[in-house]
Design a protein around this motif. Sequence first.
Motif, short mmCIF file in Angstrom:
data_model
loop_
_atom_site.label_atom_id
_atom_site.label_comp_id
_atom_site.label_asym_id
_atom_site.label_seq_id
_atom_site.Cartn_x
_atom_site.Cartn_y
_atom_site.Cartn_z
N TYR A 298 32.26 -17.52 135.32
CA TYR A 298 32.03 -18.51 136.37
C TYR A 298 30.88 -18.01 137.24
CZ TYR A 298 36.21 -20.99 135.00
OH TYR A 298 37.12 -21.71 134.29
N VAL A 299 29.68 -18.39 136.81
CA VAL A 299 28.46 -17.93 137.47
C VAL A 299 27.35 -18.92 137.15
CG1 VAL A 299 27.73 -16.53 135.49
CG2 VAL A 299 26.98 -15.89 137.79
N ASP A 300 26.34 -18.97 138.00
CA ASP A 300 25.18 -19.80 137.73
C ASP A 300 24.58 -19.40 136.37
OD1 ASP A 300 22.85 -21.57 138.85
OD2 ASP A 300 21.89 -19.74 138.08
N PRO A 301 24.20 -20.38 135.52
CA PRO A 301 23.69 -20.05 134.18
C PRO A 301 22.54 -19.04 134.19
CG PRO A 301 24.15 -22.38 134.31
CD PRO A 301 24.34 -21.85 135.69
N SER A 302 21.57 -19.23 135.08
CA SER A 302 20.44 -18.31 135.12
C SER A 302 20.89 -16.90 135.43
CB SER A 302 19.41 -18.77 136.17
OG SER A 302 18.93 -20.05 135.87
N ARG A 303 21.79 -16.77 136.40
CA ARG A 303 22.30 -15.46 136.78
C ARG A 303 23.12 -14.85 135.65
NH1 ARG A 303 22.31 -10.50 138.36
NH2 ARG A 303 24.31 -9.74 139.16
N HIS B 282 26.07 -13.31 120.39
CA HIS B 282 26.86 -13.36 121.62
C HIS B 282 26.73 -14.76 122.22
CE1 HIS B 282 27.14 -8.94 121.72
NE2 HIS B 282 25.87 -8.94 121.37
N CYS B 283 27.85 -15.45 122.36
CA CYS B 283 27.85 -16.78 122.96
C CYS B 283 28.31 -16.66 124.40
CB CYS B 283 28.82 -17.71 122.20
SG CYS B 283 28.38 -17.95 120.47
N LEU B 284 27.51 -17.21 125.32
CA LEU B 284 27.84 -17.12 126.74
C LEU B 284 27.96 -18.52 127.34
CD1 LEU B 284 28.23 -15.48 129.36
CD2 LEU B 284 25.75 -15.68 129.71
N ARG B 285 29.17 -18.82 127.81
CA ARG B 285 29.41 -20.05 128.56
C ARG B 285 29.39 -19.67 130.04
NH1 ARG B 285 28.77 -24.91 130.43
NH2 ARG B 285 30.65 -26.01 131.08
N ALA B 286 28.29 -19.96 130.71
CA ALA B 286 28.15 -19.65 132.13
C ALA B 286 28.29 -20.95 132.92
CB ALA B 286 26.78 -19.02 132.40
N ASN B 287 29.33 -21.02 133.73
CA ASN B 287 29.65 -22.24 134.47
C ASN B 287 29.75 -21.90 135.95
OD1 ASN B 287 30.78 -24.58 135.57
ND2 ASN B 287 31.94 -25.01 133.70
N PRO B 288 28.97 -22.56 136.81
CA PRO B 288 28.99 -22.21 138.23
C PRO B 288 30.24 -22.67 138.98
CG PRO B 288 27.56 -24.09 137.87
CD PRO B 288 27.98 -23.59 136.51
N TYR B 289 31.07 -23.52 138.37
CA TYR B 289 32.25 -24.03 139.06
C TYR B 289 33.38 -23.03 138.98
CZ TYR B 289 29.86 -28.49 139.22
OH TYR B 289 28.95 -29.48 139.46
N SER B 290 33.76 -22.48 140.10
CA SER B 290 34.83 -21.50 140.14
C SER B 290 36.19 -22.18 140.04
CB SER B 290 34.76 -20.70 141.44
OG SER B 290 35.90 -19.88 141.58
N SER B 291 37.14 -21.45 139.51
CA SER B 291 38.50 -22.00 139.41
C SER B 291 39.26 -21.88 140.72
CB SER B 291 39.28 -21.26 138.31
OG SER B 291 39.35 -19.88 138.61
N SER C 171 20.71 -8.13 118.37
CA SER C 171 21.66 -8.80 119.25
C SER C 171 21.05 -10.09 119.79
CB SER C 171 22.04 -7.86 120.39
OG SER C 171 23.01 -8.43 121.22
N VAL C 172 21.71 -11.22 119.51
CA VAL C 172 21.21 -12.55 119.91
C VAL C 172 22.15 -13.16 120.94
CG1 VAL C 172 20.58 -14.87 119.09
CG2 VAL C 172 20.23 -12.87 117.60
N LEU C 173 21.61 -13.57 122.08
CA LEU C 173 22.41 -14.19 123.14
C LEU C 173 22.15 -15.70 123.15
CD1 LEU C 173 24.26 -14.02 125.63
CD2 LEU C 173 22.22 -13.52 127.01
N LEU C 174 23.21 -16.48 123.01
CA LEU C 174 23.11 -17.94 122.96
C LEU C 174 23.76 -18.55 124.19
CD1 LEU C 174 22.67 -20.72 121.56
CD2 LEU C 174 24.86 -20.33 120.39
N TYR C 175 23.03 -19.41 124.88
CA TYR C 175 23.55 -20.12 126.04
C TYR C 175 24.39 -21.30 125.57
CZ TYR C 175 23.52 -23.17 130.17
OH TYR C 175 23.88 -24.00 131.21
N ILE C 176 25.66 -21.33 125.97
CA ILE C 176 26.57 -22.40 125.59
C ILE C 176 26.74 -23.36 126.76
CG2 ILE C 176 28.94 -22.98 124.94
CD1 ILE C 176 27.45 -21.62 122.70
N ALA C 177 26.41 -24.61 126.54
CA ALA C 177 26.63 -25.69 127.51
C ALA C 177 26.70 -26.99 126.73
CB ALA C 177 25.52 -25.75 128.56
N ASP C 178 27.53 -27.89 127.18
CA ASP C 178 27.71 -29.17 126.47
C ASP C 178 26.60 -30.12 126.88
OD1 ASP C 178 28.71 -31.14 124.91
OD2 ASP C 178 30.40 -31.65 126.23
N ASP C 179 25.41 -29.89 126.31
CA ASP C 179 24.24 -30.69 126.66
C ASP C 179 23.51 -31.13 125.40
OD1 ASP C 179 22.82 -28.45 125.75
OD2 ASP C 179 22.54 -27.65 127.76
#
Length: 270
Positions: free
Chosen positions: A90-95, A33-42, A3-11
């Motif tokens: 919608y969470v801090d990337p590290s968390r 597993h692709c994870l887009r973790a974004n701290p900005y809540s809707s 199982s491979v977890l990939l951090y997704i961010a437009d960087d």
Amino acid sequence: MKSVLLYIADDAGLEARLQAALDLTRSLGGHLHCLRANPYSSQVAFDGVTGMSVMYDVSEMTREQDRKLRAEIEKRLAGEDVSWDYREEYVDPSRGLSKNSALVDIIVLSSAGGNKENALPLGILGDVLLNTTTPVVVQPDNVQKFDACGPALVAWNGSFEAGNALRAAVPLLKMSSDVHILTVEEDKDHDLPQLAASEYLAYHGIKSEIHSPPPGRDSVEATLLAEAQKRNADYLVMGAYGHSRAREFLFGGVTRSLFKNSPVPLVVSH
């Protein structure tokens, strides 16, 4: 290791991370597993008319960016020969990465080098490594591959962190064409002898070659990088944050230096 977890961010490091994660997933016959973790809540904050308007605009912009990024990644992955899923939180990337690491075998993150602002990836790396037991691939932005079958260099100093990294990397080292163990003398005592790493790998059917360069003027970092180049290593296995993270941040350290300067991917554990 499946199982491979990939951090997704437009960087700046996304393409390199994506290619490395795909290579890893194929080599392991696993799932991505692709994870887009974004701290900005809707959610819209009701803090006066002006404040609410600003929050709404930021929220809308963030959601639109997330939609575009997801569509782009899913289109790319649809043409690949690996199984995958895409998750948004919608969470801090590290968390988010730490929370989702509980049932994954390896995480793919970016290095803190290149021309980009490196404070963010360095912070994410530190937080994830200190809050999970999952090994992390630290991928340079300019290396768009991870060759698990190529030569590997293991940095060994007999420390607890080096032992964790070695154990975690066994599934990868079993695929490696050549495994080199580099022992570097440091100004601190550790319990495990030089031969311990090679003996441990032998129990797993992995042949390795030990290299012990004589003490010199070069730093540990410089010695590791020179040996990696000499052995044509496609990746380097190492323990991270042997000193406290705060001390390494203030005074430098092998971990922090390699996170910024390594030209090859790192496989690290704390």
